[in-house]
Design a protein around this motif. Structure first.
Motif, PDB file in Angstrom:
ATOM      1  N   LYS A 173     -32.521  -5.065 -27.036  1.00 43.76           N
ATOM      2  CA  LYS A 173     -32.514  -5.730 -28.100  1.00 43.76           C
ATOM      3  C   LYS A 173     -33.819  -6.508 -28.078  1.00 43.76           C
ATOM      4  O   LYS A 173     -34.469  -6.968 -27.201  1.00 43.76           O
ATOM      5  CB  LYS A 173     -31.237  -6.613 -28.320  1.00 43.76           C
ATOM      6  N   GLY A 174     -34.103  -7.133 -29.271  1.00 37.79           N
ATOM      7  CA  GLY A 174     -35.133  -8.000 -29.465  1.00 37.79           C
ATOM      8  C   GLY A 174     -34.764  -9.479 -28.803  1.00 37.79           C
ATOM      9  O   GLY A 174     -33.447  -9.537 -28.400  1.00 37.79           O
ATOM     10  N   ILE A 175     -35.545 -10.253 -28.535  1.00 38.99           N
ATOM     11  CA  ILE A 175     -35.728 -11.750 -27.959  1.00 38.99           C
ATOM     12  C   ILE A 175     -34.651 -12.276 -28.389  1.00 38.99           C
ATOM     13  O   ILE A 175     -33.739 -12.860 -27.759  1.00 38.99           O
ATOM     14  CB  ILE A 175     -37.181 -12.260 -28.027  1.00 38.99           C
ATOM     15  N   VAL A 176     -34.386 -12.556 -30.082  1.00 36.05           N
ATOM     16  CA  VAL A 176     -33.475 -13.342 -30.648  1.00 36.05           C
ATOM     17  C   VAL A 176     -32.239 -12.961 -30.351  1.00 36.05           C
ATOM     18  O   VAL A 176     -31.237 -13.571 -29.775  1.00 36.05           O
ATOM     19  CB  VAL A 176     -33.890 -13.500 -32.057  1.00 36.05           C
ATOM     20  N   GLN A 177     -31.932 -11.525 -30.531  1.00 37.38           N
ATOM     21  CA  GLN A 177     -30.373 -11.128 -30.470  1.00 37.38           C
ATOM     22  C   GLN A 177     -29.950 -11.037 -29.107  1.00 37.38           C
ATOM     23  O   GLN A 177     -28.922 -11.378 -28.713  1.00 37.38           O
ATOM     24  CB  GLN A 177     -30.471  -9.506 -30.940  1.00 37.38           C
ATOM     25  N   SER A 178     -31.040 -10.810 -28.083  1.00 40.82           N
ATOM     26  CA  SER A 178     -30.554 -10.980 -26.695  1.00 40.82           C
ATOM     27  C   SER A 178     -30.112 -12.401 -26.268  1.00 40.82           C
ATOM     28  O   SER A 178     -29.233 -12.660 -25.404  1.00 40.82           O
ATOM     29  CB  SER A 178     -31.853 -10.519 -25.591  1.00 40.82           C
ATOM     30  N   LEU A 179     -31.036 -13.464 -26.814  1.00 36.45           N
ATOM     31  CA  LEU A 179     -30.408 -14.791 -26.395  1.00 36.45           C
ATOM     32  C   LEU A 179     -29.063 -15.042 -26.972  1.00 36.45           C
ATOM     33  O   LEU A 179     -28.185 -15.736 -26.224  1.00 36.45           O
ATOM     34  CB  LEU A 179     -31.320 -15.760 -27.180  1.00 36.45           C
ATOM     35  N   PHE A 180     -28.788 -14.508 -28.242  1.00 32.09           N
ATOM     36  CA  PHE A 180     -27.473 -14.735 -28.729  1.00 32.09           C
ATOM     37  C   PHE A 180     -26.382 -13.914 -27.655  1.00 32.09           C
ATOM     38  O   PHE A 180     -25.226 -14.542 -27.529  1.00 32.09           O
ATOM     39  CB  PHE A 180     -27.277 -14.119 -30.098  1.00 32.09           C
ATOM     40  N   MET A 181     -26.937 -12.658 -27.256  1.00 32.14           N
ATOM     41  CA  MET A 181     -25.902 -12.194 -26.397  1.00 32.14           C
ATOM     42  C   MET A 181     -25.555 -12.763 -25.036  1.00 32.14           C
ATOM     43  O   MET A 181     -24.664 -12.550 -24.376  1.00 32.14           O
ATOM     44  CB  MET A 181     -26.531 -10.382 -26.124  1.00 32.14           C
ATOM     45  N   LEU A 182     -26.564 -13.763 -24.833  1.00 29.22           N
ATOM     46  CA  LEU A 182     -26.543 -14.387 -23.460  1.00 29.22           C
ATOM     47  C   LEU A 182     -25.171 -15.078 -23.277  1.00 29.22           C
ATOM     48  O   LEU A 182     -24.576 -15.502 -22.405  1.00 29.22           O
ATOM     49  CB  LEU A 182     -27.770 -15.233 -23.083  1.00 29.22           C
ATOM     50  N   GLY A 183     -24.666 -15.776 -24.763  1.00 34.51           N
ATOM     51  CA  GLY A 183     -23.509 -16.421 -24.688  1.00 34.51           C
ATOM     52  C   GLY A 183     -22.253 -15.701 -24.287  1.00 34.51           C
ATOM     53  O   GLY A 183     -21.339 -15.929 -23.640  1.00 34.51           O
TER      54      GLY A 183
END
Length: 252
Positions: A125-135
């Motif tokens: 995924k892109g950086i933004v989406q991957s950061l959301f997935m981190l949660g």
């Protein structure tokens, strides 16, 4: 007419054969088959686990079967599939693990698989989406650590996996900022839980490389090479030994 009858008899025989081979397979037998497949990186066997479970009526109503299925999809994605197949396999792993959790919210293994699958999916995924997935990753892995019973052999192993995953997260993910102390604590907790799993030393070695402690890193990599494989993770250990040997060459 005879040809049609022969086709019918042959088809009936195949159906009866399938039932005799797979119809009475229990979830424990399928779980054992999964462990054997993961131990040996046996693609044929892991695919048999997947196909057998998906051929069981109402498997999607059984949390245990869904958990094994999710785990099988994830492991097949890690070591058995081509690169172009991996993302879809990890998506399946997450889907089935989350289905298992809806049926059994206290399923620690399913929580670990869901978190691990999300962690692997983030790279696609892109950086933004991957950061959301981190949660979501944090939520599932934290739940796994809380839910898994270390007095049960299987659950202790999966709790170890979860601690390693969290340790790698704090070591490798830049947001929030790297927390090497937390990473070390988690990896040492995993080592305390399962001291006969040398792969933990590999992750500690990578951590000490990041902190600039080359002597400690070398010590960890040497322990991987000299250690014995965890009985159900033989091929995983072989991969770890190769990685440790490469790092030791670089440290000379």
């Amino acid at each position: 007419m005879k040809g049609s009858r022969l086709f019918f008899v042959t088809s009936l025989f195949i159906v009866f054969l399938f039932i005799s081979v797979f119809g009475n397979v229990t979830s424990e037998e399928l779980n054992r088959m999964f462990y054997e497949a993961r131990r040996d990186y046996d693609v044929e066997k892991i695919l048999k686990v997947i196909k057998t479970i998906e051929g069981i009526p109402s498997y999607d109503k059984d949390a245990r079967l869904l958990t094994i299925l999710a785990d099988a999809y994830m492991e097949y994605g890690v070591w058995g599939a081509s690169d172009k197949e991996k993302e879809k396999l990890f998506e399946n792993a997450r889907k089935y693990a989350e289905m298992a959790l809806k049926l059994d919210p206290k399923n620690g293994r399913a929580s670990y698989v869901a978190g691990s699958a999300i962690g692997r999916l983030a790279k696609y995924k892109g950086i933004v989406q991957s950061l959301f997935m981190l949660g979501d990753f944090d939520k599932y892995i934290d739940n796994a650590i809380k839910l898994l019973n270390e007095n049960d052999e299987e659950q202790r192993l999966y709790k170890t996996f979860a601690l390693i995953a969290f340790g790698m997260r704090y070591r490798d993910v830049p947001w929030p900022l790297y927390n090497y102390k937390k990473s070390e604590e988690l990896l040492n907790a995993a080592l305390k839980l399962t001291p006969n799993y040398p792969n933990i030393y590999l992750e500690l070695g990578y951590l000490y490389l990041k902190t600039g402690e080359k002597a400690k890193a070398k010590e960890m990599f040497e322990k991987v090479v000299s250690g014995k494989a965890y009985p159900w993770l033989i091929k995983t250990h072989e991969d770890a030994v190769k990685s440790a040997q490469e790092e030791l060459k670089n440290l000379k």
